[in-house]
Design a protein around this motif. Structure first.
Motif, short mmCIF file in Angstrom:
data_model
loop_
_atom_site.label_atom_id
_atom_site.label_comp_id
_atom_site.label_asym_id
_atom_site.label_seq_id
_atom_site.Cartn_x
_atom_site.Cartn_y
_atom_site.Cartn_z
N GLU A 66 0.83 -1.21 0.00
CA GLU A 66 0.00 0.00 0.00
C GLU A 66 0.86 1.26 0.00
O GLU A 66 0.50 2.28 -0.62
N SER A 69 1.94 1.81 -3.55
CA SER A 69 0.81 2.33 -4.32
C SER A 69 0.58 3.81 -4.02
O SER A 69 0.29 4.61 -4.92
N ASN A 72 2.87 5.91 -5.88
CA ASN A 72 2.74 5.74 -7.33
C ASN A 72 3.99 5.09 -7.94
O ASN A 72 4.45 5.48 -9.01
N GLU A 74 5.48 1.78 -9.53
CA GLU A 74 5.12 0.51 -10.14
C GLU A 74 6.28 -0.47 -10.00
O GLU A 74 7.42 -0.14 -10.30
#
Length: 206
Positions: A66, A69, A72, A74
């Protein structure tokens, strides 16, 4: 004690900031009431190291996945993440994301010829003669290279294919020796010895 009308005005008056990731249990536009309790749940600061970049994030709670994420970032399935993605975050944690990349290349390898010698009884001893000229061969190797954060850490050969076989160089070495001429023993006739001549003696006459 405060004379401010709203929660937001109260924060401005007292220099209270709501940072990214913090959770305020009431809205800043909520009117101030007597005896009111305002609860702020402060987020934990985290550092995410992704390759050569560092990103700061704040979270109240959650997992490493989390946190990635939220920033941002990847992450490919081959990439390595420490701590593992389902770990729970803690204050001051550093999350390290290592980019793993695999490339396949082909390289040509020289197969060197061998130098051999063979005896030849038709060639004079001490003489040599090139029978077959040597020629190098070629082998094509398929190599898998693994990089971590752009740095090569390993390589392995996954297949080999001979394009051309090497040809051994063969040199003939003479072993022939001409037979030596043999001398015949000389034969001389022995000198003849003359026997003494016998003369007839005259018999006495009676």
């Amino acid at each position: 004690m405060t004379s401010e009308a709203t929660v937001g005005e109260f924060f401005d008056k007292n220099g209270i900031e709501i940072q990214d990731g913090d959770v305020l249990e009431v809205s800043e536009s909520t009117p101030i009431e007597e005896g009111m309790e305002i609860v702020i749940r402060r987020a934990m600061p985290l550092t995410i190291i992704h390759g050569n970049e560092k990103t700061q994030v704040r979270m109240l709670a959650g997992t490493v996945e989390e946190a990635l994420s939220r920033a941002n970032i990847e992450v490919d399935p081959e990439d390595e993440v420490y701590p593992v993605r389902d770990s729970y975050v803690s204050a001051g944690m550093s999350i390290n994301v290592i980019e793993v990349e695999t490339k396949t290349i082909t390289e040509q390898e020289t197969l060197y010829y061998k130098e051999l010698t063979k005896n030849d009884s038709t060639l004079a001893k001490g003489k040599t003669k090139l029978q077959t000229a040597g020629k190098n061969g070629v082998q094509e190797n398929t190599i898998e290279i693994t990089y971590k954060n752009g740095v090569e850490i390993s390589r392995k050969t996954v297949s080999e294919k001979v394009i051309s076989e090497p040809v051994d160089q063969v040199t003939l070495v003479g072993t022939y020796e001409a037979p030596k001429a043999t001398q015949k023993p000389s034969t001389s006739k022995p000198s003849s010895t003359k026997k003494p001549s016998t003369s007839n003696s005259s018999k006495p006459s009676y």
